[in-house]
Scaffold this motif. Structure first.
Motif, short mmCIF file in Angstrom:
data_model
loop_
_atom_site.label_atom_id
_atom_site.label_comp_id
_atom_site.label_asym_id
_atom_site.label_seq_id
_atom_site.Cartn_x
_atom_site.Cartn_y
_atom_site.Cartn_z
N ASP A 65 0.82 -1.20 0.00
CA ASP A 65 0.00 0.00 0.00
C ASP A 65 0.86 1.26 0.00
OD1 ASP A 65 -2.25 -1.63 0.24
OD2 ASP A 65 -2.12 -1.62 2.43
N LEU A 66 0.65 2.10 -0.98
CA LEU A 66 1.32 3.40 -1.01
C LEU A 66 0.63 4.39 -0.10
CD1 LEU A 66 2.09 3.92 -4.80
CD2 LEU A 66 3.70 3.38 -2.97
N THR A 67 -0.69 4.26 0.05
CA THR A 67 -1.47 5.24 0.81
C THR A 67 -2.27 4.55 1.91
OG1 THR A 67 -3.44 5.08 -0.58
CG2 THR A 67 -1.73 6.63 -1.28
N ALA A 68 -2.79 5.39 2.82
CA ALA A 68 -3.57 4.86 3.94
C ALA A 68 -5.04 4.72 3.60
CB ALA A 68 -3.41 5.76 5.16
N THR A 69 -5.62 5.73 2.93
CA THR A 69 -7.05 5.67 2.61
C THR A 69 -7.35 5.89 1.13
OG1 THR A 69 -7.34 8.00 3.21
CG2 THR A 69 -7.81 6.36 4.92
N ALA A 70 -6.33 5.93 0.30
CA ALA A 70 -6.47 6.01 -1.17
C ALA A 70 -7.15 7.28 -1.66
CB ALA A 70 -7.18 4.77 -1.71
N THR A 71 -6.87 8.40 -1.02
CA THR A 71 -7.41 9.67 -1.50
C THR A 71 -6.45 10.27 -2.53
OG1 THR A 71 -6.33 10.95 0.24
CG2 THR A 71 -8.58 10.16 0.70
N PRO A 72 -6.95 11.12 -3.40
CA PRO A 72 -6.06 11.77 -4.36
C PRO A 72 -4.90 12.52 -3.70
CG PRO A 72 -8.33 12.06 -5.05
CD PRO A 72 -8.37 11.44 -3.67
N ALA A 73 -5.17 13.16 -2.56
CA ALA A 73 -4.10 13.90 -1.87
C ALA A 73 -3.01 12.96 -1.38
CB ALA A 73 -4.68 14.69 -0.69
N GLU A 74 -3.39 11.78 -0.92
CA GLU A 74 -2.38 10.80 -0.47
C GLU A 74 -1.54 10.29 -1.64
OE1 GLU A 74 -4.34 8.91 3.55
OE2 GLU A 74 -4.64 7.85 1.66
N PHE A 75 -2.18 10.03 -2.77
CA PHE A 75 -1.41 9.57 -3.93
C PHE A 75 -0.45 10.65 -4.40
CE2 PHE A 75 -4.75 6.29 -4.36
CZ PHE A 75 -3.92 5.18 -4.44
N GLU A 76 -0.86 11.90 -4.36
CA GLU A 76 0.03 13.00 -4.72
C GLU A 76 1.19 13.10 -3.74
OE1 GLU A 76 1.89 15.78 -6.79
OE2 GLU A 76 0.10 14.73 -7.50
N ALA A 77 0.91 12.94 -2.45
CA ALA A 77 1.98 12.98 -1.44
C ALA A 77 2.94 11.81 -1.62
CB ALA A 77 1.37 12.97 -0.03
N ALA A 78 2.42 10.65 -1.96
CA ALA A 78 3.28 9.48 -2.21
C ALA A 78 4.16 9.72 -3.43
CB ALA A 78 2.43 8.23 -2.40
N ARG A 79 3.60 10.33 -4.46
CA ARG A 79 4.37 10.64 -5.67
C ARG A 79 5.50 11.62 -5.34
NH1 ARG A 79 7.51 11.65 -9.05
NH2 ARG A 79 7.18 12.02 -11.24
N THR A 80 5.18 12.62 -4.53
CA THR A 80 6.18 13.61 -4.12
C THR A 80 7.27 12.94 -3.28
OG1 THR A 80 4.56 15.38 -4.17
CG2 THR A 80 6.54 15.76 -2.84
N LEU A 81 6.86 12.08 -2.34
CA LEU A 81 7.83 11.38 -1.50
C LEU A 81 8.78 10.52 -2.34
CD1 LEU A 81 8.72 10.34 1.40
CD2 LEU A 81 7.05 8.50 1.03
#
Length: 88
Positions: A65-81
């Motif tokens: 899992d890249l994200t905790a709740t699969a929101t667009p903001a989390e995916f963007e933060a994962a991409r930035t990370l």
């Protein structure tokens, strides 16, 4: 050949009330009410990225899992990370 494998980053950005539909509500309760979010820190995620960069592998594999709740903001933060790894 050098391969780096990692899993379950769980990048998290607290969701808005409007995003708490379906299983996201259960996931958010698990994270923020039951305390699961304390198992995933930004510091450890950043340490992972630094370690991968230092190892300079030929291949990087993420199987969790890249994200905790699969929101667009989390995916963007994962991409930035992960940008330093993805751009290499």
């Amino acid at each position: 050949m050098r391969v780096v494998h990692f899993t379950d980053l769980h990048v998290e950005i607290p969701p808005s009330w409007g995003e708490l539909a379906n299983k996201r509500l259960i996931g958010a309760v698990n994270l923020y009410v039951l305390g699961r979010s304390r198992h995933f820190s930004r510091k450890s995620q950043e340490a992972l990225v630094a370690a991968v960069q230092e190892l300079a592998p030929d291949t990087v594999v993420c199987t969790g899992d890249l994200t905790a709740t699969a929101t667009p903001a989390e995916f963007e933060a994962a991409r930035t990370l992960l940008a330093p790894i993805l751009e290499r």
